[in-house]
Design an enzyme around this catalytic site. Structure first.
Site, PDB file in Angstrom:
ATOM      1  N   ASN A 123     -29.025 -36.124 -64.325  1.00 38.58           N
ATOM      2  CA  ASN A 123     -28.933 -37.404 -65.044  1.00 38.58           C
ATOM      3  C   ASN A 123     -29.204 -37.111 -66.512  1.00 38.58           C
ATOM      4  O   ASN A 123     -30.350 -36.905 -66.901  1.00 38.58           O
ATOM      5  CB  ASN A 123     -29.976 -38.387 -64.490  1.00 38.58           C
ATOM      6  CG  ASN A 123     -30.020 -39.674 -65.305  1.00 38.58           C
ATOM      7  OD1 ASN A 123     -29.108 -39.945 -66.099  1.00 38.58           O
ATOM      8  ND2 ASN A 123     -31.068 -40.461 -65.132  1.00 38.58           N
ATOM      9  N   LYS A 160     -28.885 -39.068 -68.986  1.00 34.56           N
ATOM     10  CA  LYS A 160     -29.341 -40.244 -69.759  1.00 34.56           C
ATOM     11  C   LYS A 160     -28.522 -40.330 -71.054  1.00 34.56           C
ATOM     12  O   LYS A 160     -27.332 -40.051 -71.026  1.00 34.56           O
ATOM     13  CB  LYS A 160     -30.837 -40.151 -70.036  1.00 34.56           C
ATOM     14  CG  LYS A 160     -31.648 -39.809 -68.791  1.00 34.56           C
ATOM     15  CD  LYS A 160     -33.118 -39.952 -68.986  1.00 34.56           C
ATOM     16  CE  LYS A 160     -33.841 -39.376 -67.792  1.00 34.56           C
ATOM     17  NZ  LYS A 160     -35.151 -39.971 -67.584  1.00 34.56           N
ATOM     18  N   HIS A 212     -31.573 -47.058 -61.357  1.00 37.17           N
ATOM     19  CA  HIS A 212     -32.530 -46.145 -61.995  1.00 37.17           C
ATOM     20  C   HIS A 212     -33.669 -46.970 -62.598  1.00 37.17           C
ATOM     21  O   HIS A 212     -33.451 -48.074 -63.091  1.00 37.17           O
ATOM     22  CB  HIS A 212     -31.827 -45.327 -63.082  1.00 37.17           C
ATOM     23  CG  HIS A 212     -32.672 -44.203 -63.595  1.00 37.17           C
ATOM     24  ND1 HIS A 212     -33.661 -44.399 -64.537  1.00 37.17           N
ATOM     25  CD2 HIS A 212     -32.704 -42.886 -63.278  1.00 37.17           C
ATOM     26  CE1 HIS A 212     -34.256 -43.237 -64.777  1.00 37.17           C
ATOM     27  NE2 HIS A 212     -33.690 -42.308 -64.031  1.00 37.17           N
ATOM     28  N   GLU A 260     -35.158 -46.819 -65.299  1.00 34.03           N
ATOM     29  CA  GLU A 260     -34.965 -47.234 -66.700  1.00 34.03           C
ATOM     30  C   GLU A 260     -34.072 -48.470 -66.770  1.00 34.03           C
ATOM     31  O   GLU A 260     -34.251 -49.334 -67.634  1.00 34.03           O
ATOM     32  CB  GLU A 260     -34.395 -46.062 -67.518  1.00 34.03           C
ATOM     33  CG  GLU A 260     -35.457 -45.004 -67.759  1.00 34.03           C
ATOM     34  CD  GLU A 260     -34.940 -43.586 -67.944  1.00 34.03           C
ATOM     35  OE1 GLU A 260     -33.745 -43.385 -68.209  1.00 34.03           O
ATOM     36  OE2 GLU A 260     -35.769 -42.659 -67.801  1.00 34.03           O
ATOM     37  N   GLU A 285     -37.706 -41.803 -56.682  1.00 37.89           N
ATOM     38  CA  GLU A 285     -38.184 -41.434 -58.015  1.00 37.89           C
ATOM     39  C   GLU A 285     -39.424 -42.248 -58.345  1.00 37.89           C
ATOM     40  O   GLU A 285     -39.310 -43.390 -58.832  1.00 37.89           O
ATOM     41  CB  GLU A 285     -37.103 -41.719 -59.057  1.00 37.89           C
ATOM     42  CG  GLU A 285     -35.840 -40.910 -58.865  1.00 37.89           C
ATOM     43  CD  GLU A 285     -35.124 -40.659 -60.180  1.00 37.89           C
ATOM     44  OE1 GLU A 285     -34.862 -39.502 -60.481  1.00 37.89           O
ATOM     45  OE2 GLU A 285     -34.873 -41.628 -60.919  1.00 37.89           O
ATOM     46  N   GLY A 335     -39.870 -38.269 -66.492  1.00 37.06           N
ATOM     47  CA  GLY A 335     -39.974 -37.918 -67.906  1.00 37.06           C
ATOM     48  C   GLY A 335     -41.401 -37.750 -68.394  1.00 37.06           C
ATOM     49  O   GLY A 335     -41.650 -37.700 -69.601  1.00 37.06           O
ATOM     50  N   SER A 367     -39.620 -35.320 -63.053  1.00 38.33           N
ATOM     51  CA  SER A 367     -40.136 -34.081 -63.671  1.00 38.33           C
ATOM     52  C   SER A 367     -39.917 -32.850 -62.794  1.00 38.33           C
ATOM     53  O   SER A 367     -40.791 -31.979 -62.714  1.00 38.33           O
ATOM     54  CB  SER A 367     -41.619 -34.247 -64.039  1.00 38.33           C
ATOM     55  OG  SER A 367     -41.767 -35.261 -65.017  1.00 38.33           O
TER      56      SER A 367
END
Ligand code: PEP
Length: 260
Positions: A12, A14, A98, A100, A170, A176, A216
């Site tokens: 991904n 991003k 996701h 985000e 996730e 991140g 991560s």
């Protein structure tokens, strides 16, 4: 004994990399990847990079994903893209839900479910992301959150389509942040997800569905995470931007899959 499911490792990217940087990545990555098999490799670049990614992926084993899409096929939705547009660009997978998108763009479980249904109706395979926040984990709510996100995200999805759906566990606190779930935490969550899938569908369906871990993941933790029986590959953010580290993660997933 090998694992019962083929691992799937997805990048991904991003909002990183331009079209020319995408082309450069493929020029380095494909020779490193060589003729690796026993794994599905997926790259999700930003929308403007999809043509370059599809062109360079060519006949390699790499499949292309979009990072998002709108559930409608067309309409007055400024800034959005639809499944049919993605299909024309040879996109195979689409990431939906996701964290985000959920937190920064206010996406709800119901909206995410519409995308999952549209993806299947359009011949795209959704990678459905689920996972708890740190507050939810500290509050003992992991199972409740995962159950809710699964039930809502997969509402109306048939068993046949469920098998074509990839789940990505996730934990939001690991994305991140450099803080990875321990392999025991990941396995516990993945096993729980699979038990929920068994209740929603049946044991053979749950056994065939692939559940990635994301948060991560790096070359130095991929082997231990991959060794967990219910971890079927990874969704990788930061470490997928560099071809060498992405390749090492893929290699760890393949190795664990062969060793069982
Ligand atoms: C992600 O964006 O899905 C992700 C897991 O990112 P990172 O690997 O950087 O934590």
């Amino acid at each position: 004994m090998s694992k019962p499911r083929k691992p799937i490792v997805a990048a991904n990217w991003k909002m990183f990399k331009t079209p020319s940087e995408t082309a450069d990545f493929f020029k380095t990555f494909l020779p490193v990847l060589g003729n690796m098999d026993g794994v599905d490799v997926v790259i999700a670049p930003p929308f403007p990079c999809l043509p370059a990614a599809s062109e360079h992926a060519g006949k390699s084993i790499v499949r292309i994903a979009a990072q998002n899409m709108h559930p409608e096929s067309s309409g007055a939705f400024t800034g959005e893209v639809s499944a049919i547009m993605l299909r024309e660009l040879y996109v195979t997978y689409v990431i939906v839900g996701h964290s985000e998108r959920r937190t920064l763009f206010g996406e709800t479980d119901a909206f995410i479910n519409r995308k999952v249904l549209t993806a299947h109706a359009s011949n795209l395979k959704p990678i459905l992301c689920i996972g708890e926040t740190l507050e939810e984990r500290d509050g003992g709510l992991v199972k409740e959150v995962l159950s809710r996100q699964l039930a809502a995200g997969l509402a109306g999805v048939s068993a046949d389509d469920a098998i074509e759906t990839v789940l990505a566990y996730e934990p939001v606190w690991a994305i991140g942040t450099g803080r990875t779930a321990t392999s025991a935490q990941a396995q516990e969550a993945h096993a729980f997800i699979r038990s929920e899938l068994e209740k929603m569908y049946d044991a053979p369906t749950a056994r065939r569905m692939r559940i990635q871990y994301g948060g991560s993941v790096k070359p130095n933790n991929a082997a231990e995470l991959s060794a967990q029986p219910d971890v079927d590959g990874f969704l990788v953010g930061g470490a997928s931007l560099e071809s060498g580290s992405f390749f090492e993660i893929i290699r760890a997933a393949v190795q664990a899959s062969v060793e069982g």
